[in-house]
Design an enzyme around this catalytic site. Structure first.
Site, short mmCIF file in Angstrom:
data_model
loop_
_atom_site.label_atom_id
_atom_site.label_comp_id
_atom_site.label_asym_id
_atom_site.label_seq_id
_atom_site.Cartn_x
_atom_site.Cartn_y
_atom_site.Cartn_z
N GLY A 519 0.82 -1.53 -0.41
CA GLY A 519 0.00 0.09 0.21
C GLY A 519 0.57 0.66 -0.03
N GLY A 521 0.22 6.05 -0.31
CA GLY A 521 -0.63 7.04 -1.06
C GLY A 521 -1.46 5.89 -1.58
CG ASP A 634 7.62 6.92 -8.68
OD1 ASP A 634 8.30 7.55 -7.87
OD2 ASP A 634 6.20 7.35 -7.52
#
Length: 803
Positions: A519, A521, A634
């Site tokens: 998990g 943001g 990213d």
């Protein structure tokens, strides 16, 4: 401590650029009493490295060549094709064209070095008085030394120096010059920047060493913007020499020294290689720059700059400007302002700043028509604001500013209202180096400088029409997806494309999302099983706005392409406000777990190297083989997943950006993860696929070492001083000691050749300038051993970005 040491390095090595010297043969290195030099004459050091004579500064600008109307006496590098002065005598007393033919530099009978025109003295060393003519005539001469120092000496002994240019510098510090102060007399050696590129007169910035330490400041108004305590100097010298050895252009060629005794305190640097041409300068902008001459490129190369950001110096861009250290140029006028003096800007003097295009509406303070424009992520003006305590809302704060004709901006943060009168100075953009401000400045503008209400209304109407059309299209698209979903669910098969799942089916398949895989943001990832026993990973996106953006980005990127090194998107769910993405499950999790977690499986060297090649191939495919170039934005170990055979799969395309093949870059919002961000991200400029290349380079270093780049390690075996891994690793690479960089968990079982290759690739990928970084297709060729790379230079911003 480490950032200050990098800043301090610039103080030990300090370019004045001018027009090519007047064509004339050099004489010798000595001028005797009574002799003189005219405009066509020269002195040259015995080694031929420096020349003294008359020169006329000039600079090549966008509009052409700009030449000063004045002449100066100075010293410059003789053997450099780019005219570079290192000392100027008459900085604030130039020689005019009318005076030139009658002007001479001479050693007068009283022992002074003098520039005079007819009977008028323009400049004098003014150091020797009450000396008889006979004595002076026989014992005094002027010598231009091999290190560029101009000295008045007695003929009986070269150690009998009555005056020297090293003690009266301009803006340049040469090897052998002292930077310090005399404890007995209190005299200090002070360096001043020049006014502009064609005027070497005293500028606004200076630095000196006094009894408190080193001070870097602006003279008018008086403002210190950087200082360094002398108490830290002695222990810093060893590290400074270590840092100089990092760069191949200076390694083994320069030695830093620091002396502190009862008589004096000073810093200096000496050349260990006399063939090296190096100098340092206090730039017009107040920044210290170290330059080394490169014979390969036949140009000056900046070895280091300090402060790191050219925006650090007080008001370096002048009033009503925004300084962005990663933009080119760094100084730009605020919206609806123009350069006050374009002529000054063209010759490098930006301190005059900018002026309004349209005056403010100050006729009626209670009903001003002026408006405000938000400037986000900036350092608020350095001049002291007025605090308005009774302005308890942002609208009241704006009104408070409008009530003063002199108010030019306001900010409203944490229920505090601040307004600024007069010039707005040192408004610097967030560059992530030495400025991480997230504050917003509201700039006051005339209503005439913004679109009229009529235009705004027209835009609103057009916007409504466009929005209606888009909404209609989306409704039709959703109907099509519903039909496809029903077909898929009825047949339970899908040939090509992706599946549109029902939310209830995914709840059932994941046992109400009970088995969490991870998990962040974005939301959470859960393990599940489809009816055909396919194991899946379901990403459940949180947040209506951000979740929708990530959902669309992933479906429109990874949902349309397939590659062995890209994670496969099986399907999605889009019901109400629920947004879910369904991927193939990667049994070996993400790369970060295997690199950084003690209980995870240790990846052997062959696996690591193959992982590097696989990720490089995946990025190369995204950048060059898709219909549109896809920039992942990213890349980090957490977004590299591993299947059962440890084949790498690039995942998480929620931040991806798209570039049409007819374009080279795209302007997009700031995104990514700290520690893997390329410098251009922070500047706000349009990005290219090279941001992924930078992130990939940082990941390679972590794969090599098995530790986070942010983790600090000892600089060497004999030092307790530490620095982030990338800072120390390049030193080891340049020394040929890559073996010490490899993850100790491998117990020495690795290919040294491949490790060196991987390390070189990593440092080329993280170069400051995107132009210097390779493409991902080039990276693939190098990692596969089909292409070789030279030794990379030290990235100048690396230390600042890593800390």
């Amino acid at each position: 401590m480490i950032p200050q040491l990098y800043i301090f390095l610039g103080l030990l090595l300090f370019s004045l650029h001018g027009a090519p010297p007047y064509s004339a043969a050099a004489v010798n290195d000595t001028l005797l009493a009574g002799e003189s030099i005219a405009v066509s004459d020269k002195l040259m050091s015995r080694n031929g490295k420096f020349t003294l004579g008359f020169f006329q500064p000039s600079v090549v600008s966008k509009s052409g060549n700009i030449t000063s109307p004045n002449w100066y006496v100075g010293i410059w590098f003789s053997n450099i094709s780019e005219f570079t002065t290192v000392w100027v005598a008459n900085r604030d007393n130039p020689v005019t064209d009318l005076q030139l033919n009658q002007t001479r530099l001479k050693l007068s009978n009283d022992g002074n070095l003098v520039i005079s025109s007819n009977a008028s003295t323009i400049w004098s060393s003014a150091t020797v008085a009450n000396t008889t003519i006979a004595t002076t005539m026989n014992t005094t001469s002027v010598v231009l030394a091999n290190n560029g120092n101009l000295m008045i000496i007695g003929s009986s002994s070269t150690s009998n120096v009555s005056w020297q240019s090293f003690e009266h510098p301009a803006d340049v510090m040469l090897p052998g010059a002292k930077f310090g102060w005399n404890k007995a007399t209190g005299a200090t050696i002070k360096y001043f920047s020049k006014k502009n590129l064609i005027d070497p007169g005293l500028g606004l910035y200076y630095f000196q060493l006094d009894n408190t330490g080193i001070v870097l400041a602006r003279s008018n108004p008086a403002k210190t913007y950087w200082s360094w305590s002398s108490q830290q100097s002695s222990k810093a010298i060893s590290l400074l020499n270590q840092l100089m050895s990092i760069n191949p252009q200076t390694r083994g060629r320069i030695n830093m020294t620091y002396v502190d005794n009862n008589e004096e305190e000073y810093y200096a640097y000496i050349l260990l290689d006399e063939s090296l041409n190096v100098y340092g300068v206090l730039d017009i902008s107040g920044q210290l720059i170290i330059n080394v001459w490169s014979q390969d490129t036949r140009s000056w190369q900046q070895v280091y700059t300090q402060p790191i950001s050219p925006c650090t110096a007080y008001a370096t861009c002048g009033p009503f400007t925004i300084c962005n250290s990663l933009a080119h140029p760094v100084c730009n006028c605020m919206e609806s302002f123009s350069q006050t003096s374009p002529e000054d800007w063209e010759v490098g003097n930006r301190t005059v700043g900018c002026s309004r295009n349209t005056p403010l509406d100050c006729g009626n303070m209670t009903s001003s028509t002026d408006v405000f424009q938000a400037i986000a992520r900036v350092q608020l003006p350095s001049n002291t604001p007025q605090r308005v305590d009774n302005a308890t809302t942002q609208s009241k704060c704006a009104q408070a500013c409008l009530s003063y004709c002199s108010c030019n901006a306001y900010s409203y943060e944490n229920n505090i209202c601040s307004i600024w009168h007069g010039d707005l100075l040192s408004v610097n953009s967030n560059d992530g180096i030495d400025n991480s401000s997230e504050e917003v400045l509201y700039l006051r503008l005339s209503a005439k400088d913004v679109p009229s209400s009529r235009k705004n209304n027209r835009k609103t109407i057009v916007g409504v029409i466009i929005a209606t059309c888009i909404a209609s299209f989306l409704v039709m698209l959703m109907l099509i997806l519903l039909i496809l979903r029903k077909k898929c669910l009825h047949t339970s098969q899908l040939v090509g494309g992706i599946v549109a799942f029902r939310y209830s089916d995914l709840c059932h398949g994941t046992k109400n999302f009970s088995e969490k895989l991870g998990g962040g943001g974005f939301g959470s990832v859960s393990k599940g099983v489809l009816s055909d026993s396919t194991i899946i990973a379901v990403k459940k996106l949180d947040g209506a706005h951000q979740g929708e953006k990530q959902f669309r980005a992933e479906v429109s990127s990874i949902g349309l392409i397939q590659h062995i090194n890209l994670v496969k998107l099986i399907g999605f769910c889009c019901e109400g406000d629920k947004r879910l993405l369904v991927y193939e499950h990667m049994v070996n999790g993400s790369l970060d777990a295997h690199l950084f977690q003690s209980k995870a499986t240790i990846l052997n060297w062959t696996t690591r190297y193959n992982l590097a090649i696989g990720v490089a191939r995946g990025l190369s495919y995204l950048h060059q083989s898709c219909k549109e170039c896809i920039i992942h934005c990213d890349i980090k170990p957490e977004n590299i997943l591993l299947d059962a055979s440890f084949t790498p799969k690039i995942a998480d395309f929620g931040m991806a950006a798209f570039v049409g093949r007819n374009f080279s870059r795209v302007l997009t919002t700031f995104r990514g993860t700290v520690g893997y961000l390329a410098p251009e991200w922070i500047s706000g400029v349009a990005i290219t696929p090279k941001v992924d290349v930078y992130s990939f380079g940082m990941v390679l270093l972590e794969m090599l070492s098995g530790k986070r780049n942010s983790q600090k390690v000892c600089i060497d075996d004999n030092s307790n001083q530490v620095a982030p891994f990338p800072v120390t690793a390049i030193s080891k690479l340049l020394e040929g000691d890559v073996r010490s960089l490899v993850d100790p968990k491998l117990n020495g079982d690795f290919s040294l050749e491949e490790a060196e290759r991987l390390c070189k690739v990593a440092y080329w990928c993280i170069q400051d300038n995107e132009v210097d970084r390779p493409t991902m297709s080039e990276v693939v060729l190098v990692l596969e051993g089909l292409h070789n790379l030279d030794m990379p230079p030290m990235p100048r911003l690396l230390a600042a970005l890593a800390l």
